[in-house]
Design an enzyme around this catalytic site. Structure first.
Site, PDB file in Angstrom:
ATOM      1  N   ASP A 160       0.996  -1.226   0.122  1.00  0.00           N
ATOM      2  CA  ASP A 160      -0.024   0.116  -0.028  1.00  0.00           C
ATOM      3  C   ASP A 160       0.703   1.202  -0.157  1.00  0.00           C
ATOM      4  OD1 ASP A 160      -2.231   1.741  -0.038  1.00  0.00           O
ATOM      5  OD2 ASP A 160      -3.381   0.720   1.608  1.00  0.00           O
TER       6      ASP A 160
HETATM    7  C1  NOJ Z   1      -4.147   3.947   0.282  1.00  0.00           C
HETATM    8  C2  NOJ Z   1      -5.374   3.027   0.347  1.00  0.00           C
HETATM    9  O1  NOJ Z   1      -5.135   2.125   1.437  1.00  0.00           O
HETATM   10  C3  NOJ Z   1      -5.470   1.983  -0.849  1.00  0.00           C
HETATM   11  O2  NOJ Z   1      -6.649   1.346  -0.843  1.00  0.00           O
HETATM   12  C4  NOJ Z   1      -5.304   2.719  -2.131  1.00  0.00           C
HETATM   13  O3  NOJ Z   1      -5.551   2.221  -3.231  1.00  0.00           O
HETATM   14  C5  NOJ Z   1      -3.838   3.428  -2.179  1.00  0.00           C
HETATM   15  N1  NOJ Z   1      -3.950   4.414  -1.290  1.00  0.00           N
HETATM   16  C6  NOJ Z   1      -3.717   4.331  -3.557  1.00  0.00           C
HETATM   17  O4  NOJ Z   1      -4.246   5.224  -3.629  1.00  0.00           O
END
Ligand code: NOJ
Length: 737
Positions: A286
């Protein structure tokens, strides 16, 4: 005479006629260590206009494998500028035509449930119990995003959630692993189709691996403590379903799971997911979740964090640059095996070949105009939104609105809202393209005078309600109070809305409360004062038009709750597939649970009313015994006994009576949405395969235990158990890891 040497033969990896695995092997063999490490990094390219040359140079040098199309780490909650396909093509050209090996960049974006056409949010569309329609509608979304140059989406989110205080519950399909798995498969198929290389398709990404939805206290990013039993029986099955459906990628979560941050979990990523399932996709971190290993206190510095990430099996690092700066040194020092680097690169290249990037790296900038908000996409979005509305209460058949009504007040903060219907992961949806509730009603029923008042003035609002025959009070929390890093401590409507409902209720006129919250919130005032309660959720671009169809009776509501609604915050966690305490059994009649509240929820999982009525009769089981590899049919006749055409969702539940571990009180194992005209009947049949009765046993593997299973068919999770199925065989025989 021509003196030019003959052109060099095209390298095998550039030959579209060869199988992908052959192309991957050929390309990998040609790559330097630096080029391989480059593939493991994802860059955001913030402030592109100012730093254009730097980014183009990086693309030429093969510095990154992927680019995330976001302007901040909070893309979902921030307004994002429109995508510029010409700019994406320019950067791609630098990678494809000017880098040594011409490896294209993989462009990823959070296309979660909409692009220009925005669907209901997943927590809302989960109520449709209609994975086929979800698949089609997400296919439209994929086509719109692909036209803008996106090739990979960070969706679906398949986290199981039991605490609705967590702001990200709105991205989930609720509390049930079976429903979540069905919706996960639908989303993977919707985005990827049969072949993600086909125009208009995207690579999908199941997230957040694994268990992120268990954040303690509902506080985002907080620690989770799922037991091994729950992890395997409830949390991991949707990921396994996505893997079986061929999802191209998965994303590891930010959270700690029982002492190991999930982004450092070698057991789960390299072990369970890759080696165990044999899944050949790639895993992305993430945003900064490798960086967060320092924050979690399991890595001293960025080198250690990078080592833990690659060791765990994270193939691609989303932002931060820890891999870019450290993997080379770690390999040279022998701290990481080269084989792990090659495995990661192989997985990433495989995905790029799967996406058809080598053969079709660019997008046509003119395409978006013909696809964005295409009438077919809007029609499907409207249909999905209509099927996602849940009717919770309808005293005296107040809904649908009687055609004799002359004056109806449409009041409250959502009467004319637009942006709020798009939910908190809205990067490309445009508020001006949303149909408001008021506009939707006025367009659909010109014979009724729909009046409204400025929601900021409660006295004007009450006055308008007083002068109407009936009030539709449109309440709910906005996209600013849910989503990532936006949780609530008290499961209730935002300040002032309970009072507003009560004030309208005290007028003594017919009152319908419509809740547009992204999650299911209890409302004591609505329970006390409204004759009808509708949960609309976040319905997307077609919100007003879809809701008008339901309120005016063009379609009967058919949505079913994907999550239990508690009576109060203190009941959390409360979910239908819980394990009953032994003391609740008939032998202990004094068990009360709470001194100050009932044990039952306000509304149970799977519940939702219709404008019609249904009867389920003549239940029959094809055989009372199930051999270890057998299948039985469980059937019933569904009759629409009411006056209107309507759809009902028939649900199959099982209970494992005695097992080697404690088992849930009941588990959903099948559902079918069936539409019938008044008086019509249909035979509904569920095929139950022995495989569906397996679970993660005391032997710590998936097995089919012999013994008795109870079966129930019904229209919500209170369906009575009526039949018994006995599984034959021995545990050894039935074992399957
Ligand atoms: C953080 C989030 O937890 C995730 O779900 C998302 O896809 C990413 N950021 C990218 O924006």
């Amino acid at each position: 005479m021509n003196q030019n040497p003959p052109p060099a033969p095209r390298p095998a990896y550039q030959n579209p006629a060869l199988p992908a695995e052959e192309r991957v092997a050929d390309l990998l063999a040609r790559m330097t260590q630096a080029e391989k490490i480059g593939q493991l990094g994802q860059v955001a390219m913030f402030s592109f206009a100012e730093r254009r040359e730097e980014y183009l140079a990086g693309a030429r040098a093969g510095q990154w494998g992927s680019r995330i199309l976001a302007e901040s780490a909070w893309a979902g909650n921030n307004p994002e500028p429109a995508l510029d396909p010409a700019q994406l093509n320019e950067v791609q050209r630098a990678a494809v035509e000017e880098s040594r090996l011409g490896i294209p960049l993989l462009y990823g974006r959070d296309v979660i449930y909409g692009h220009r056409t925005v669907l209901p949010i997943p927590h809302t569309y989960a109520a449709s119990f209609n994975p086929d329609l979800v698949e089609q509608a997400l296919g439209d979304v994929a086509a719109e995003a692909a036209a803008d140059g996106v090739r990979w989406t960070f969706s679906p989110m398949v986290d199981l959630v039991r605490d609705p205080r967590w702001g990200r519950v709105i991205e989930s399909c609720g509390e049930d692993p079976f429903l979540t798995s069905q919706m996960a498969v639908a989303a993977v198929r919707g985005f990827q189709g049969d072949d993600p290389a086909a125009p208009g398709r995207l690579l999908a990404c199941a997230k957040h691996f694994a268990g992120y939805g268990g954040a303690e206290g509902g506080r985002d990013y907080d620690t989770t403590g799922w037991s091994e039993n729950t992890l395997h029986n409830m949390i991991l099955p949707p990921f396994a379903a996505a893997a079986r459906a061929g999802v191209a990628s998965m994303m590891a979560g930010f959270h700690d799971l029982g002492g190991t941050p999930s982004s450092a979990s070698q057991d789960l990523i390299r072990g369970w997911l890759k080696d165990g399932l044999g899944w050949n996709g790639f895993v992305v971190s993430d945003w900064g979740s490798i960086y967060d290993l320092i924050g979690h206190g399991v890595a001293q510095d960025e080198r250690e964090a990078a080592r833990l990430g690659l060791a765990a099996g994270l193939d691609l690092e989303m932002t931060a640059g820890f891999y870019e700066r450290n993997i080379g040194a770690l390999l040279d020092a022998g701290t990481l095996p080269e084989a792990w680097l090659d495995d990661a690169v192989r997985r990433l290249l495989r995905a790029k070949f799967r996406a058809g990037l080598f053969d079709r790296p660019y997008t046509d900038p003119a395409l978006a105009r013909t696809l964005h908000c295409h009438p077919d996409h809007l029609a499907r979005a409207r249909e999905l939104a209509s099927q996602s509305v849940v009717l919770l209460k309808n005293q005296g058949g107040l809904l649908p609105l009687a055609p004799t009504l002359k004056k109806v007040a449409v009041l409250g903060p959502y009467a004319e809202a637009r942006r709020e219907h798009l939910g908190s992961w809205c990067l490309n949806g445009r508020p001006e393209e949303v149909t408001t509730v008021l506009d939707g009603l006025r367009a659909a029923a010109p014979g009724i005078a729909f009046t409204t008042a400025n929601a900021a003035f409660s006295d004007a609002l009450i006055d308008t309600a007083r002068q109407a025959e009936l009030t539709l009070l449109c309440v709910g929390e906005s996209h600013l109070r849910n989503g990532e890093n936006k949780s609530i401590a008290e499961l209730a409507l935002p300040p002032g809305q309970e009072e507003l409902i009560a004030a309208c209720g005290r007028l003594g006129l017919p009152l319908v409360v419509i809740d547009f919250s992204g999650r299911y919130l209890p409302s004591p005032a609505a329970e006390a004062h409204a004759q009808a309660i509708v949960h609309a959720g976040s319905l997307g671009t077609e919100a007003g038009a879809a809701l008008a169809r339901v309120l005016l009776g063009e379609v009967s509501p058919s949505g079913k709750l994907p999550m239990t609604i508690p009576r109060c915050t203190g009941q959390i966690p409360i979910y239908y597939n819980r394990k009953l305490p032994a003391k609740i059994a008939p032998t202990c009649a004094t068990y009360r649970g709470y001194e100050d509240e009932r044990l039952t929820p306000l509304y149970r999982f799977g519940f939702g009313l219709s404008y019609s009525t249904f009867r389920l009769a003549n239940l029959g089981l094809s055989s009372g015994t199930m051999p270890p590899d057998g299948t039985v049919q469980f059937s019933a006749t569904l009759t629409n006994t009411g006056p209107r055409r309507a759809a009902e969702v028939v649900q199959l539940y099982i209970r494992d009576s005695v097992a080697s571990t404690t088992r849930p009180e009941r588990e959903l194992k099948g559902f079918q949405r069936i539409e019938l005209g008044p008086g019509e009947s249909a035979r509904v049949s569920f095929s139950i395969a022995a495989d569906q009765l397996r679970f993660y046993t005391a032997n710590r593997r998936w097995e089919l235990e012999p013994g008795e299973f109870r079966l129930a068919l019904g229209t919500d999770s209170a369906a009575p158990f009526t039949h018994t199925l006995t599984v034959t065989g021995t545990p050894e025989h039935n074992a399957k890891t």
